[in-house]
Design a protein around this motif. Structure first.
Motif, mmCIF file in Angstrom:
data_model
loop_
_atom_site.group_PDB
_atom_site.id
_atom_site.type_symbol
_atom_site.label_atom_id
_atom_site.label_comp_id
_atom_site.label_asym_id
_atom_site.label_seq_id
_atom_site.Cartn_x
_atom_site.Cartn_y
_atom_site.Cartn_z
ATOM 1 N N THR A 181 4.934 -4.599 -13.883
ATOM 2 C CA THR A 181 4.124 -4.985 -12.729
ATOM 3 C C THR A 181 5.000 -5.595 -11.640
ATOM 4 O O THR A 181 6.117 -6.061 -11.889
ATOM 5 N N ASP A 182 4.451 -5.582 -10.457
ATOM 6 C CA ASP A 182 5.039 -6.276 -9.308
ATOM 7 C C ASP A 182 3.902 -7.084 -8.696
ATOM 8 O O ASP A 182 2.991 -6.527 -8.080
ATOM 9 N N ASN A 183 3.956 -8.383 -8.898
ATOM 10 C CA ASN A 183 2.891 -9.265 -8.411
ATOM 11 C C ASN A 183 3.382 -9.982 -7.153
ATOM 12 O O ASN A 183 3.758 -11.148 -7.195
ATOM 13 N N GLU A 184 3.434 -9.232 -6.046
ATOM 14 C CA GLU A 184 3.913 -9.730 -4.752
ATOM 15 C C GLU A 184 5.376 -10.176 -4.817
ATOM 16 O O GLU A 184 5.795 -11.061 -4.070
ATOM 17 N N MET A 243 1.429 -7.344 -1.635
ATOM 18 C CA MET A 243 1.399 -6.054 -2.321
ATOM 19 C C MET A 243 1.565 -6.231 -3.825
ATOM 20 O O MET A 243 2.406 -7.011 -4.281
ATOM 21 N N THR A 244 0.752 -5.523 -4.578
ATOM 22 C CA THR A 244 0.887 -5.490 -6.035
ATOM 23 C C THR A 244 1.167 -4.052 -6.468
ATOM 24 O O THR A 244 0.872 -3.097 -5.738
ATOM 25 N N ALA A 245 1.723 -3.899 -7.676
ATOM 26 C CA ALA A 245 2.011 -2.556 -8.184
ATOM 27 C C ALA A 245 2.084 -2.589 -9.706
ATOM 28 O O ALA A 245 2.319 -3.638 -10.320
ATOM 29 N N ILE A 246 1.907 -1.419 -10.304
ATOM 30 C CA ILE A 246 2.053 -1.254 -11.744
ATOM 31 C C ILE A 246 2.720 0.090 -11.980
ATOM 32 O O ILE A 246 2.482 1.053 -11.229
ATOM 33 N N ALA A 247 3.592 0.181 -12.990
ATOM 34 C CA ALA A 247 4.345 1.411 -13.252
ATOM 35 C C ALA A 247 4.401 1.702 -14.742
ATOM 36 O O ALA A 247 4.428 0.783 -15.570
ATOM 37 N N VAL A 248 4.427 2.988 -15.065
ATOM 38 C CA VAL A 248 4.600 3.458 -16.442
ATOM 39 C C VAL A 248 5.706 4.510 -16.446
ATOM 40 O O VAL A 248 5.997 5.110 -15.410
ATOM 41 N N PRO A 249 6.323 4.751 -17.602
ATOM 42 C CA PRO A 249 7.438 5.699 -17.654
ATOM 43 C C PRO A 249 6.990 7.154 -17.759
ATOM 44 O O PRO A 249 5.950 7.462 -18.346
ATOM 45 N N VAL A 250 7.807 8.031 -17.178
ATOM 46 C CA VAL A 250 7.704 9.468 -17.383
ATOM 47 C C VAL A 250 8.996 9.881 -18.093
ATOM 48 O O VAL A 250 10.088 9.566 -17.608
ATOM 49 N N TYR A 251 8.878 10.546 -19.234
ATOM 50 C CA TYR A 251 10.042 10.838 -20.058
ATOM 51 C C TYR A 251 10.517 12.284 -19.905
ATOM 52 O O TYR A 251 9.748 13.172 -19.517
ATOM 53 N N ASP A 252 11.792 12.497 -20.252
ATOM 54 C CA ASP A 252 12.299 13.865 -20.349
ATOM 55 C C ASP A 252 12.158 14.343 -21.792
ATOM 56 O O ASP A 252 11.559 13.658 -22.637
ATOM 57 N N HIS A 309 0.487 1.325 -6.043
ATOM 58 C CA HIS A 309 0.577 0.017 -5.390
ATOM 59 C C HIS A 309 -0.551 -0.124 -4.391
ATOM 60 O O HIS A 309 -1.114 0.867 -3.907
ATOM 61 N N ALA A 310 -0.895 -1.371 -4.131
ATOM 62 C CA ALA A 310 -2.078 -1.644 -3.320
ATOM 63 C C ALA A 310 -1.993 -3.047 -2.735
ATOM 64 O O ALA A 310 -1.252 -3.904 -3.238
ATOM 65 N N PRO A 311 -2.730 -3.301 -1.676
ATOM 66 C CA PRO A 311 -2.842 -4.680 -1.184
ATOM 67 C C PRO A 311 -3.496 -5.559 -2.251
ATOM 68 O O PRO A 311 -4.445 -5.142 -2.921
ATOM 69 N N VAL A 312 -3.013 -6.765 -2.405
ATOM 70 C CA VAL A 312 -3.527 -7.665 -3.430
ATOM 71 C C VAL A 312 -4.998 -7.998 -3.187
ATOM 72 O O VAL A 312 -5.744 -8.292 -4.134
ATOM 73 N N LEU A 313 -5.440 -7.924 -1.940
ATOM 74 C CA LEU A 313 -6.847 -8.211 -1.637
ATOM 75 C C LEU A 313 -7.775 -7.190 -2.290
ATOM 76 O O LEU A 313 -8.905 -7.520 -2.647
ATOM 77 N N ARG A 314 -7.298 -5.948 -2.438
ATOM 78 C CA ARG A 314 -8.117 -4.922 -3.087
ATOM 79 C C ARG A 314 -7.841 -4.848 -4.578
ATOM 80 O O ARG A 314 -8.737 -4.579 -5.379
ATOM 81 N N PHE A 315 -6.565 -5.023 -4.962
ATOM 82 C CA PHE A 315 -6.178 -4.830 -6.356
ATOM 83 C C PHE A 315 -5.221 -5.926 -6.820
ATOM 84 O O PHE A 315 -3.998 -5.766 -6.738
ATOM 85 N N PRO A 316 -5.721 -7.038 -7.330
ATOM 86 C CA PRO A 316 -4.825 -7.976 -8.013
ATOM 87 C C PRO A 316 -4.263 -7.301 -9.268
ATOM 88 O O PRO A 316 -4.794 -6.289 -9.729
ATOM 89 N N SER A 364 -4.379 -7.974 -12.356
ATOM 90 C CA SER A 364 -5.318 -7.838 -13.480
ATOM 91 C C SER A 364 -6.188 -6.594 -13.338
ATOM 92 O O SER A 364 -6.517 -5.929 -14.325
ATOM 93 N N LYS A 365 -6.539 -6.245 -12.121
ATOM 94 C CA LYS A 365 -7.339 -5.045 -11.880
ATOM 95 C C LYS A 365 -6.483 -3.788 -12.024
ATOM 96 O O LYS A 365 -6.965 -2.748 -12.504
ATOM 97 N N LEU A 366 -5.213 -3.869 -11.638
ATOM 98 C CA LEU A 366 -4.307 -2.727 -11.804
ATOM 99 C C LEU A 366 -4.129 -2.383 -13.286
ATOM 100 O O LEU A 366 -4.060 -1.209 -13.660
ATOM 101 N N ILE A 367 -4.051 -3.405 -14.123
ATOM 102 C CA ILE A 367 -3.865 -3.179 -15.562
ATOM 103 C C ILE A 367 -5.031 -2.386 -16.139
ATOM 104 O O ILE A 367 -4.865 -1.588 -17.070
ATOM 105 N N ASP A 368 -6.215 -2.562 -15.564
ATOM 106 C CA ASP A 368 -7.370 -1.786 -16.024
ATOM 107 C C ASP A 368 -7.200 -0.287 -15.764
ATOM 108 O O ASP A 368 -7.908 0.528 -16.359
ATOM 109 N N CYS A 369 -6.266 0.066 -14.884
ATOM 110 C CA CYS A 369 -6.037 1.479 -14.530
ATOM 111 C C CYS A 369 -5.016 2.161 -15.452
ATOM 112 O O CYS A 369 -4.703 3.346 -15.253
ATOM 113 N N LEU A 370 -4.500 1.438 -16.435
ATOM 114 C CA LEU A 370 -3.451 2.001 -17.302
ATOM 115 C C LEU A 370 -3.849 3.306 -17.993
ATOM 116 O O LEU A 370 -3.022 4.223 -18.081
#
Length: 260
Positions: free
Chosen positions: A199-202, A208-217, A229-236, A238-244
């Motif tokens: 995660t990137d919590n500002e 700005m917040t962000a969440i990332a997962v790996p893509v493998y070879d 990634h999204a503005p923290v006002l729309r997606f803190p 904790s809400k990004l983690i729900d998108c995993l």
């Protein structure tokens, strides 16, 4: 006696115009910095030939010395070839369809980034339709230490490589909450390995917040990162983690696509 009679049989069978390509292929296949002796053993080419070709590849930017000064990894031209190959029309069309489905389902910008020497490079992205958005166009390079994609990549490095990267880097303070201590960052990377997302919590950009997962070879090595990634006002965070589940499903589809 002619020199060819002293050459290993495998060397006799390898056309001279293929030898440098085989070296580049082996460096890419191993995915780690490679010493000349490893290439000699793997390819069956004489040491003088290996050293001469390595010097040529380094001079032309296809390979570059690793931090230890003895090993070789991909140079900027080889990395550029890899990115251009990944951006070919056939592969990019399929990738963009996957990114678009994520962006539409979650409603925020979706990115695909690959590691470069100094940071993560945005390879593809699909923008959110919201008027309030963060502009990070394709080709943008962002730091490793304070971005979700960068921390995901760092978490996959072997301990000695990670130590070398961190010791040679400045953990620049981008916001008030950027991790600028190597020990703090390593603890964050340990957590990333355990939970398999980052995660990137500002930390890179205030607001700005962000969440990332790996893509493998095909060797289960990190090929890229898939993130939103999204503005923290729309997606803190904790809400990004729900998108995993959405992100992980898309990352698996990207992995499967590059395995074909």
């Amino acid at each position: 006696m002619p020199d060819n009679d002293l050459t290993p049989q495998k060397d006799k069978q390898t056309p001279p115009n293929l030898r440098l390509l085989l070296i580049l292929e082996e460096v890419a296949r191993l995915g780690i910095a490679v010493k000349p002796a490893q290439l000699t053993e793997a390819l069956g080419l004489p040491k003088p030939t290996i050293h001469r070709l390595l010097q040529t590849a380094e001079a032309e930017g296809f390979l570059q010395r690793d931090l230890d000064g003895r090993s070789y990894g991909p140079g900027f031209r080889l990395r550029g070839m890899a990115m251009n190959t990944m951006s070919s029309e056939h592969l990019r069309t399929g990738r963009l369809a996957i990114l678009k489905s994520v962006a539409e389902e979650i409603g925020e910008t979706c990115n695909l980034a690959t590691p470069d020497r100094e940071g993560m490079i945005y390879l593809d992205r699909v923008e959110t339709k919201w008027p309030l958005r963060i502009q990070l166009p394709i080709g943008t390079q962002v730091p490793f230490h304070c971005t979700a994609s960068g921390k995901m990549y760092l978490s996959t490095l072997r301990t000695n490589v990670l130590d070398a990267v961190l010791s040679s880097s400045t953990l620049e303070k981008k916001t008030d909450v950027t991790l600028t201590s190597s020990d703090d960052l390593k603890r964050e990377l340990d957590l990333t390995r355990q939970r398999k997302f980052s995660t990137d919590n500002e930390e890179f950009m205030t607001g700005m917040t962000a969440i990332a997962v790996p893509v493998y070879d095909s060797h289960r090595r990190l090929l890229a990162t898939l993130s939103i990634h999204a503005p923290v006002l729309r997606f803190p965070v904790s809400k990004l983690i729900d998108c995993l589940p959405v992100l992980n499903r898309a990352a698996q589809n990207l992995t499967d696509m590059h395995d074909k």
